[in-house]
Write an enzyme that holds these catalytic residues in place. Structure first.
Site, PDB file in Angstrom:
ATOM      1  N   LYS A 133      -4.129   6.738  -8.603  1.00  0.00           N
ATOM      2  CA  LYS A 133      -2.684   6.503  -8.524  1.00  0.00           C
ATOM      3  C   LYS A 133      -2.018   7.249  -9.671  1.00  0.00           C
ATOM      4  CE  LYS A 133      -1.965   3.184  -5.294  1.00  0.00           C
ATOM      5  NZ  LYS A 133      -0.928   3.245  -4.239  1.00  0.00           N
ATOM      6  N   ASP A 161      -2.027   9.714  -5.324  1.00  0.00           N
ATOM      7  CA  ASP A 161      -0.917   9.036  -4.656  1.00  0.00           C
ATOM      8  C   ASP A 161       0.185   8.772  -5.668  1.00  0.00           C
ATOM      9  OD1 ASP A 161       0.787   7.588  -3.092  1.00  0.00           O
ATOM     10  OD2 ASP A 161      -0.570   5.897  -2.755  1.00  0.00           O
ATOM     11  N   GLU A 190      -0.352  12.407  -2.236  1.00  0.00           N
ATOM     12  CA  GLU A 190       0.560  11.710  -1.329  1.00  0.00           C
ATOM     13  C   GLU A 190       1.967  11.648  -1.917  1.00  0.00           C
ATOM     14  OE1 GLU A 190      -0.831   7.832  -0.003  1.00  0.00           O
ATOM     15  OE2 GLU A 190      -2.885   8.452  -0.480  1.00  0.00           O
ATOM     16  N   ASP A 213       2.840   9.817   3.750  1.00  0.00           N
ATOM     17  CA  ASP A 213       2.465   8.406   3.861  1.00  0.00           C
ATOM     18  C   ASP A 213       3.720   7.623   4.257  1.00  0.00           C
ATOM     19  OD1 ASP A 213       1.829   5.739   3.497  1.00  0.00           O
ATOM     20  OD2 ASP A 213       1.041   5.951   1.485  1.00  0.00           O
ATOM     21  N   LYS A 235      -1.278   3.599   7.290  1.00  0.00           N
ATOM     22  CA  LYS A 235      -1.511   2.198   6.919  1.00  0.00           C
ATOM     23  C   LYS A 235      -1.140   1.343   8.132  1.00  0.00           C
ATOM     24  CE  LYS A 235      -0.737   2.524   1.902  1.00  0.00           C
ATOM     25  NZ  LYS A 235      -0.516   3.966   1.695  1.00  0.00           N
TER      26      LYS A 235
END
Length: 320
Positions: A133, A161, A190, A213, A235
């Protein structure tokens, strides 16, 4: 003869889980168990705070309404994404549509001291793919950490991300600290910037591949082959029914994009279903499901190899 049960649950989270600037102390959700004769199917409904449009309470109301309709013979699905996904999973298990085979590999989510991470990742067996992250700290620090990991482990590939955290300037500050020779081993980043146009420009200017995303859930999004766009991250809890997930996977694959099935911090039951969906729809692509360690317990179905305690169904609060 149709019958159904609905359970409500709450799992304590490890300290330090922060989503969109809010601390997540518990993960709250629902299970639906559908039965038709001897057959049974489960689904998880767990809207993700800060990401899902619907609340847990709204999802509960919609689920109970849908279950009552289903018991009366209705074949439709609810509108709310988390409820549509959970209900469709229960139906897919009930009818045998969802295969049992699962991909329990997971790209490990890297947090903590970079030196410790190097040791951990260096010992990873097989294909070395990990997730980091970025955007939570200074962009320069993120760039230095990513560069350190890629430099220390020559066969490591990273998925990054940013959750749209960066301005174009911050994104460039990040890239400045990543050696151009290592950038090809960033599998994708992302949503680096707040807008898709800024993210596209970042990919063009830096040579760092990006992935969509959040964009997938925006009304104006269309699947297109674009320079610098390498992947989409789906997701399902935020997407909707299993059919909608399948449609998105097919659209992305038709353009040659990598598709990663990713967790919305579901319970162990939901994660095991996502592992099955990944094996079914995205075989050969490592799913992004390394979130169970954020919780203090499993429920109903354990994740293989997890040492967390697992609650049985009769330990859950039953609503129906």
């Amino acid at each position: 003869m149709r019958s159904a049960q609905v359970y409500r649950w709450q799992i304590p989270m490890d300290a330090g889980v922060v989503l969109r600037d809010r601390r997540l102390k518990t993960r709250d959700g629902l299970y639906v168990c559908l039965r038709d004769g001897e057959r049974e199917g489960w689904g998880e409904i767990s809207p993700l705070p800060g990401f899902s449009q619907e609340t847990w309470e709204e999802a509960q109301t919609a689920l109970l309404t849908w279950v009552n309709d289903w018991l009366q013979g209705s074949e439709g699905l609810p509108e709310m994404p988390s409820v549509a996904f959970g209900a469709s999973c229960a139906l897919a298990e009930l009818t045998g549509v969802l295969p049992e085979a699962a991909d329990y590999r997971a790209a490990p989510l890297c947090t903590g001291d970079p030196d410790d991470l190097v040791l951990r990742l260096a010992d990873m067996p097989g294909e070395k793919i990990a997730k980091v992250k970025v955007g939570l700290y200074e962009a320069v620090r993120d760039g230095m950490v990513v560069n350190l990991l890629l430099e220390a482990i020559p066969d490591l590939h990273l998925r990054l991300d940013a959750n749209r955290a960066w301005t174009p300037l911050k994104a460039q500050q990040f890239a400045k600290y990543v050696n151009p020779d290592y950038r090809a081993r960033i599998a994708f980043l992302e949503e680096p910037c707040k807008t898709r146009d800024d993210s596209r420009a970042f990919a063009r200017e830096t040579g760092i591949a990006i992935a969509w995303d959040e964009s997938l859930r925006e009304a104006d999004f269309t699947f297109e082959a674009e320079e610098g766009v390498k992947a989409v991250v789906i997701k399902p809890t935020l997407t909707g029914s299993l059919d909608k997930v399948r449609e998105q996977v097919a659209a992305a694959h038709a353009l040659g994009l990598t598709v990663v099935i990713s967790s919305s911090i579901e319970s162990s039951l939901g994660l095991t279903q996502l592992a099955r969906i990944a094996a079914w729809l995205t075989p050969g692509t490592l799913p992004g499901l390394d979130t169970l360690h954020l919780m203090q317990a499993q429920q109903v179905r354990p994740w293989p190899g997890s040492a967390l305690p697992c609650l049985k169904r009769d330990e859950l609060e039953r609503l129906l």
